[in-house]
Design an enzyme around this catalytic site. Sequence first.
Site, mmCIF file in Angstrom:
data_model
loop_
_atom_site.group_PDB
_atom_site.id
_atom_site.type_symbol
_atom_site.label_atom_id
_atom_site.label_comp_id
_atom_site.label_asym_id
_atom_site.label_seq_id
_atom_site.Cartn_x
_atom_site.Cartn_y
_atom_site.Cartn_z
ATOM 1 N N GLU A 98 0.805 -1.224 0.000
ATOM 2 C CA GLU A 98 0.000 0.000 0.000
ATOM 3 C C GLU A 98 0.840 1.277 0.000
ATOM 4 O O GLU A 98 0.677 2.147 0.855
ATOM 5 C CB GLU A 98 -0.930 0.017 1.217
ATOM 6 C CG GLU A 98 -1.946 -1.101 1.195
ATOM 7 C CD GLU A 98 -2.961 -0.973 2.335
ATOM 8 O OE1 GLU A 98 -4.159 -1.039 2.031
ATOM 9 O OE2 GLU A 98 -2.539 -0.798 3.497
ATOM 10 N N VAL A 99 1.742 1.377 -0.945
ATOM 11 C CA VAL A 99 2.536 2.604 -1.051
ATOM 12 C C VAL A 99 1.694 3.658 -1.759
ATOM 13 O O VAL A 99 1.286 3.462 -2.908
ATOM 14 C CB VAL A 99 3.836 2.345 -1.821
ATOM 15 C CG1 VAL A 99 4.674 3.614 -1.880
ATOM 16 C CG2 VAL A 99 4.610 1.210 -1.164
#
Lengths: 681, 681
Positions: B314-315
């Site tokens: 989840e960057v």
Amino acid sequence: MRTQLLLVLAFLPLASLATGQQQPQLNLMPMPSTVQLGTGQLLIDRSFSVAVTGFHDASLDRGVERFVAQLSAQTGIPFRPKLGAANATLSIHADHGREAVQKLGEDESYELVTTTSGAKLTAPTPLGILYGLQTFLQLVQPSATSFAVPAATIKDQPRFPWRGLLIDVSRHFIPLDVLKRNVDGMAAVKMNVLHWHLSDDQGFRVESKKFPKLHEMGSEGLYYTQGEIREFIAYAHDRGIRVLPEFDTPGHSRSWFVGYPELASGPGPFKIDSGGPDSVTDPTREETYKFLDKFVDEMAKIFPDAYFHIGGDEVNGKYWDANPKIQAFIHAHGMKNNQDLQAYFNQRLQKIVTKHHKLMVGWDEILHPDLPKTIIIQSWRGQESLATAAKQGYSGLLSFGYYLDLMWPAARHYAVDPMSGAAATLSPEEKSRILGGEACMWAEWVTPENIDSHIWPRNGVVAERLWSPQEVNNADSMYARLNALSLHLESLGLTHRSARMRMLHRMAGTEDISGLRVLADVVEPVKDYNRWDDAKGPIDFHAPLTRMIDAVYPESEVARHFANLVQAYIQSGFKDQAAEAQIRTYLTTWRDNDAKLHPLMEQSFLLHEVAPLAENLAAVGGAGLLALDYLDKSQPSPESWKTQQLALVDRAKARNADVLLMVAVPVQLLIEASANPARPN
Amino acid sequence: MRTQLLLVLAFLPLASLATGQQQPQLNLMPMPSTVQLGTGQLLIDRSFSVAVTGFHDASLDRGVERFVAQLSAQTGIPFRPKLGAANATLSIHADHGREAVQKLGEDESYELVTTTSGAKLTAPTPLGILYGLQTFLQLVQPSATSFAVPAATIKDQPRFPWRGLLIDVSRHFIPLDVLKRNVDGMAAVKMNVLHWHLSDDQGFRVESKKFPKLHEMGSEGLYYTQGEIREFIAYAHDRGIRVLPEFDTPGHSRSWFVGYPELASGPGPFKIDSGGPDSVTDPTREETYKFLDKFVDEMAKIFPDAYFHIGGDEVNGKYWDANPKIQAFIHAHGMKNNQDLQAYFNQRLQKIVTKHHKLMVGWDEILHPDLPKTIIIQSWRGQESLATAAKQGYSGLLSFGYYLDLMWPAARHYAVDPMSGAAATLSPEEKSRILGGEACMWAEWVTPENIDSHIWPRNGVVAERLWSPQEVNNADSMYARLNALSLHLESLGLTHRSARMRMLHRMAGTEDISGLRVLADVVEPVKDYNRWDDAKGPIDFHAPLTRMIDAVYPESEVARHFANLVQAYIQSGFKDQAAEAQIRTYLTTWRDNDAKLHPLMEQSFLLHEVAPLAENLAAVGGAGLLALDYLDKSQPSPESWKTQQLALVDRAKARNADVLLMVAVPVQLLIEASANPARPN
């Protein structure tokens, strides 16, 4: 609603609680000496903070940290560590430090003032602060808007300076983690002495470096190291609790003889298990005193308390009678009997205790005019011997009436006052020699698993008797506050409630134990020393304590509630319909419970013995329902029916599986009442 | 009776449990790969003894000691320390030692043979012994004569070598004592990896001596010292559990930036609390890799496991998009997008991890052909990405479907198999790359107080899915065994049951919480991520978690039981009177519960929000009772009545106080059935 109640109370004359009447139901135990309720309440929310403004040291800081952690546990609010805040919600001020080794009679007073805007706790020393923090924690309750503490001014100090709990760790070894949580419980009810009964026939529980065979051969490996003891004493000190060691002698000392048989008055070989030869210490040999001198020297250095308990109770003279050398010694020294010989032993031992800078404490039997007035007599026999000692100039402690192992209801302990009976007639000076008392948890029938439920919550009423004004003595108020205390203690880590559930689950071997719980809720262990008699032979101290009697509470709250309902119903002339409805619900549940329990009882050997109890409970439930039916119709029940039912109740009153069905007597009242339903109110 | 059941079963063909059918109800979870029941049972009494005859070391000895202590806790029998006895009841034999640092894929098999005269546990290494001892403990039950273990031959080994539980300690700090008891629970269900999610936006929980501002500024004082970590890893190792550290990067890493803002892709100042600026790690600066090199070096020495988890999930690309220097870097290096930039970062990081002798683990998103095949992909997205990785030659772990924070019922987790879906079509070689899976306990909504009830007992079904043969999949059998496991876990020290009671007591502020318990028993938290949405703003991680949603179990056993009863009743053509009686009892209790709860709800702010739930439960109870009345009379309920009642049930199905009333749907079935009572069976 609680807040309204408080507002109403605030308009009442602000009376000291010491007057006994009109006690507001704050959930405090022990009740403080004075409480003046104010208006409104102090909200406890995330902004809560504490500031220590006066004297403080590491021990007090730890106490405040524990307080914040416990407040967090009670409220679920994760307070952030913000101890020194300005404008703190709770401001704490101790004038000066406490003694490095806690002393008998240190000032324990405190004053706690809570208002809608904050709280202030002041005390001469951190001891009072610790007590005040416990009061604060007991005051916290959910209100309609937030957690809150009622506005109040509490000025508090104890009635007696010595408020103890004896824990016997010899008959069953109790590990330190269990002792620690019980010390936490003691601190919550403002007790200040843990009397550690460290040796008895069944085990010697302290590491001795001078006489290592004491713990090596006398404990089956279950003992405390000296390092553990020092750490435990520091733990107790942090909580305002002195640790009084007891090494019982010359009686109750078989465990010493396993490693050192030469100390005994008769031949060995001795062992920890019952069944082998028994004996008491030989007071005629000089080597005995050399041994005790070295031993007391070693122990006096481990235990910093000013007092040292030498036991001295229940010396069985038959071992001295049977030893010709001892009898010769008695005659040679012009003694009349074994009592004189024990007095001689106590005098010798007292000199040793004094040599090592300790003051001696012993049970009733050591009282003898040759001993100095600095000793303390602990009475297990009654106020009579306490008064006798006080008249002779000796200080005393009451334990008679506070034996928690006798399975008495809380109210019975609560009614025992150190200043009642023979003590009531003492002069003020003599009375001042009565220092307080100690509850006693003798450990013949407890294990680490169930000791909490044998001590708590009942120990709270002994704590209140020793802390609160004598006039605080209303049993209904006590029971209401005791229930609140019981919950509070579980949140502190005591396991008196949860352990019962675990033990019932063990018995059943299944998840659904609702039927078993119904039964467990209405029975109590047999009272006094009726669990065992000599005909059964010696107690087996290695037997599992996993029976119904071991799991249930010493006092049945359900039975007490049921008896109150029956009383209210009868006193109303059978008109109290709400009470009758509740009585019917109970009786129906009991009547139907036997069938529900049957599969469980067949499945588990641990439940076989409760079958007659379940049957009796069903019978009693059915009989009670029929009695209510007669009463509802205002028809006298037939004489023959009544006779039959009373016979059934009589059977139900008899002990089964060593427990008593506590609801049989109230049902008997219903049956008797049904014979005369028109009886005027 | 249990013994008879076993005797009967002994005459059945001795089938491997892997065949799925005819599973005997031994309370084992996870179910062993094969169980052959024998005749009779091994009694467990005071004479019980253990002998270790083969390889042993201090760690195994401690394991055997824990086993004896736990057996004593379960049975209440105070076994005396007599480990090396000849003719021991239980004889233990390990062929050789295990790895000093536990390795993925070590032999975990064991064989346990119990007969009426004794038990023999053998295994290649102490790992198998540890598992076999857990099996033995789960087999112990009270029988009609004694505690006992059924005679059986169990040959057991895991289906997957990696059976993990992730615990997030960043969002809410979880102290080591809580982690330790959860490790005990993991050992009981034969899990072997604790995945320790040690850093995230909300907290960095490890002491770093090289970069002390990580824990000093990133943890609010709530972190583990390196000494504590080493001790905890040794604790886990003793129990056959590897500790896999995760330091999530480049996303989920705000806590790093509080002390080291230069690591971030955007401007600070950063803080732990939500609300301030957010960011992700800047992968374009060489200093970032120098930092990570030193950091991994330090951490690699503290955590001995061969694997090192770098997160990678989840960057949020918006922070890279917003930084012109980062965009320039992307163009300068010929990258197409942020994904390429993260791949670049991962490759750099992977080299650092390798340099420090570790193998890298990361979430789905790190999968990239430039990374070596030694890395492991942990899938939170589904079997699809697991299969994709396996096809490309990468090993994988499944966590999709095992997120315990989503509040799913146990059966839903149980139905998720790592080899199902896309993975089912893989070749045997590709399948061999699927190493197992991990349950995940993300900690947005748990505290040390209630984390146990969010993990247990449901984690047991994930453990079974990963240990037992794929064919062990009967949900009814699972639920029966899960209930037994739940009790067993509490006896091991987990608090998933007792904490609920404490929390309900807190809400009520009183001892009698029977009405509150009735309500709590039939609700579940809202599912998935429905507790919170962005419209509510950021989560307040310092808020007390003391509401009904925080106290109740993720899955309602009462609602499941009630739904089963309703189903049985309807399927019987409304003839199953026993089911109907139980349904009526439930419905009556619910109908009457609102009135009972009212005083409590007014008194405590924590209960205000549950008032609509109590009202709905009463309404649903009343509606169900009326439906039963129609069904009893075999009269179709009037259409208008039905419409009205269904509207009421619809209201009751809506969420209130963030929980769901789980008994509304079965009552709806009753109402619908009442419209057509003559419906054929």
